[in-house]
Design an enzyme around this catalytic site. Structure first.
Site, PDB file in Angstrom:
ATOM      1  N   ASP A  56     -46.586  31.916   9.018  1.00 24.90           N
ATOM      2  CA  ASP A  56     -45.966  31.588   7.741  1.00 24.90           C
ATOM      3  C   ASP A  56     -47.093  31.268   6.756  1.00 24.90           C
ATOM      4  O   ASP A  56     -48.203  30.915   7.165  1.00 24.90           O
ATOM      5  CB  ASP A  56     -45.043  30.378   7.933  1.00 24.90           C
ATOM      6  N   ASP A  81     -46.837  29.455   3.104  1.00 27.16           N
ATOM      7  CA  ASP A  81     -46.843  28.204   2.338  1.00 27.16           C
ATOM      8  C   ASP A  81     -46.825  26.981   3.240  1.00 27.16           C
ATOM      9  O   ASP A  81     -45.966  26.833   4.116  1.00 27.16           O
ATOM     10  CB  ASP A  81     -45.628  28.156   1.410  1.00 27.16           C
ATOM     11  N   THR A  91     -43.808  35.787   5.067  1.00 26.83           N
ATOM     12  CA  THR A  91     -43.518  34.844   3.995  1.00 26.83           C
ATOM     13  C   THR A  91     -42.385  35.308   3.096  1.00 26.83           C
ATOM     14  O   THR A  91     -42.118  36.515   2.982  1.00 26.83           O
ATOM     15  CB  THR A  91     -44.786  34.619   3.143  1.00 26.83           C
ATOM     16  N   ASN A 140     -36.911  26.028   8.772  1.00 26.31           N
ATOM     17  CA  ASN A 140     -36.247  27.281   8.426  1.00 26.31           C
ATOM     18  C   ASN A 140     -36.789  28.459   9.238  1.00 26.31           C
ATOM     19  O   ASN A 140     -36.134  29.492   9.340  1.00 26.31           O
ATOM     20  CB  ASN A 140     -36.426  27.581   6.933  1.00 26.31           C
TER      21      ASN A 140
END
Length: 349
Positions: A102, A104, A209, A280
C-alpha cells in the site's frame, strides 16, 4: 596339667572357647542393631550412587542441548538471522513470490495525492478554496477514519472535475516535478528497506493504491520498484474526461487487482507478501502468505495481533506507536488524487 579325658579349660575368655590368637578365623556374630545400621548404610550408598548417575546424565543432556543451541544460533547468524528469529525472508531466488505495498502511510507519510494537489495548485490548476476543501477532507478522513460512500463520491466528483479537459502527458510531466518537490522526502526509510529486500531477493515489488495509477507509477519508478496498481482515470485522445474506469481501487478492489495480477504473472500468493497501514486493506493482506501491518491503524493492529500477523511501526512518537493513527485511505487517496489524475490505462472511444 589336666588329667587324661578331662575337658580342656577355656583360658581365652571367649564364650565359644576359641583361643584369642585364632578368633579372627571365626565369623563374628553381629547384633540386630549392627545389621540395621549396615542396611541403612547400603541404602544411603545406593541412593547417593543413583543420584550421582542421574545428575551426570542430566548435565550431559543439558550440555548437548546448549551445544546444539549454540550451533543453531551460529548457523542462523551466518544466514542473516539470530536465535529465535523468523527464517530468512524473503526467500532469495523465489520468482513465484512478490510483494505488494500500500502507498499512503505505508510507503509514504500522509496522502500522496494531497501533495500532488498542492503541486497542481501551485501551478494554477484550481483556486485556493478548492485546495482548502481538499485539505479539510484530508484532515477529516485522517482523524475520523470515515470513508462513507457519500463522502467518497463528493471527493471524487470535485477532484475529477478539475482535471477534465487536461492532457495526460501534461499531468505526467508535472507529476515528475511534484515528486521531487513534495514526495521524495516523505518516504518511510523502514518500508523502503523492506521493499528493497524483496528486490534484492530477485522478487517483483508492486505498489497497490487508491491513488491514480500513473501517480503511483511515477513513485514506483523513482523507487526502483516493478510497477503499480492504482485507480484508472478515463481519457479519450490523451485528454481526461473527468470519469473513472470502473471505481476507485480501494478495499476489496485491491484484493481483486492483486489476484488478477498474480494469475497473469504466475505468482503463488501463498509465497507472496503484502504490507499496509489500513484495516481497509485486510482483504488484500488476507490473500498472501506473509501479511504485514505497517504503521497500523487501531483496527488493523488488533486484527493483526489476533491473526498472528507481523507488525512494523516506523512512526516516531510514543502515542503513534502505541495506538496508531487513522490512516487516509480510499477517499483520502482520492482527495486531490483525481486532481493529479494520472492514468496508466486509458479508455479511448
Amino acid at each position: 596339667m589336666p588329667r587324661a579325658g578331662a575337658p580342656a579349660r577355656n583360658t581365652s575368655g571367649d564364650p565359644t572357647g576359641t583361643p584369642s590368637r585364632l578368633r579372627w578365623l571365626t565369623p563374628r556374630r553381629r547384633s540386630g542393631t549392627e545389621r540395621s545400621e549396615r542396611s541403612e548404610e547400603r541404602s544411603r550408598h545406593l541412593l547417593a550412587g543413583q543420584a550421582s548417575a542421574e545428575a551426570a546424565l542430566r548435565a550431559a543432556a543439558e550440555a548437548a542441548e546448549a551445544e546444539a543451541a549454540e550451533a543453531e544460533a551460529e548457523a542462523g547468524t551466518r544466514a542473516g538471522q539470530g536465535p529465535g528469529e523468523e527464517p530468512e525472508f524473503p526467500v532469495p531466488g523465489d520468482t513465484r513470490a512478490a510483494a505488494f505495498f500500500d502507498l499512503d502511510n505505508t510507503v509514504m507519510r500522509g496522502a500522496t495525492v494531497f501533495h500532488f494537489s498542492r503541486g497542481l495548485y501551485k501551478r494554477k490548476f484550481f483556486r485556493k478554496r478548492d485546495l482548502l476543501r481538499f485539505a479539510w477532507q484530508q484532515a477529516y478522513f485522517r482523524l475520523m477514519g470515515d470513508e462513507h460512500a457519500g463522502h467518497m463520491q463528493d471527493a471524487q466528483d470535485s477532484a475529477l472535475s478539475i482535471v477534465r479537459g487536461h492532457r495526460v502527458a501534461e499531468l505526467m510531466a508535472i507529476g515528475e516535478e511534484i515528486y521531487d518537490e513534495y514526495l521524495a522526502a516523505r518516504i518511510w526509510s523502514g518500508t523502503r528497506a523492506l521493499a528493497q529486500a524483496h528486490l534484492d531477493a530477485g522478487q517483483r515489488v508492486w505498489l497497490v493504491t487508491a491513488a491514480p495509477v500513473e501517480t503511483a507509477t511515477i513513485i514506483a519508478r523513482r523507487l526502483g520498484l516493478t510497477g503499480a496498481l492504482g485507480t484508472v482515470a478515463e481519457s479519450v485522445g490523451g485528454v481526461y474526461t473527468g470519469r473513472l474506469v470502473g471505481e476507485i481501487l480501494h478495499g476489496p478492489a485491491k484484493a481483486v487487482a492483486v489476484r488478477a495480477l498474480a494469475e497473469s504473472e504466475g505468482l503463488d500468493l501463498a509465497r507472496c507478501a503484502a504490507y499496509s497501514d489500513s484495516s481497509n486493506d485486510i482483504p488484500m493482506l488476507s490473500l498472501v502468505g506473509f501479511p504485514y501491518a505497517i504503521n497500523p491503524d487501531s483496527k488493523l493492529r488488533a486484527h493483526a495481533r489476533e491473526m498472528g500477523w507481523r507488525l512494523r511501526d516506523y512512526r516516531t512518537g510514543r502515542k503513534a506507536v502505541r495506538v496508531g493513527v487513522p490512516a487516509a485511505a480510499g477517499a483520502g487517496a482520492v482527495v486531490g488524487g483525481a486532481a493529479a489524475a494520472f492514468a496508466l490505462q486509458r479508455r479511448r472511444r
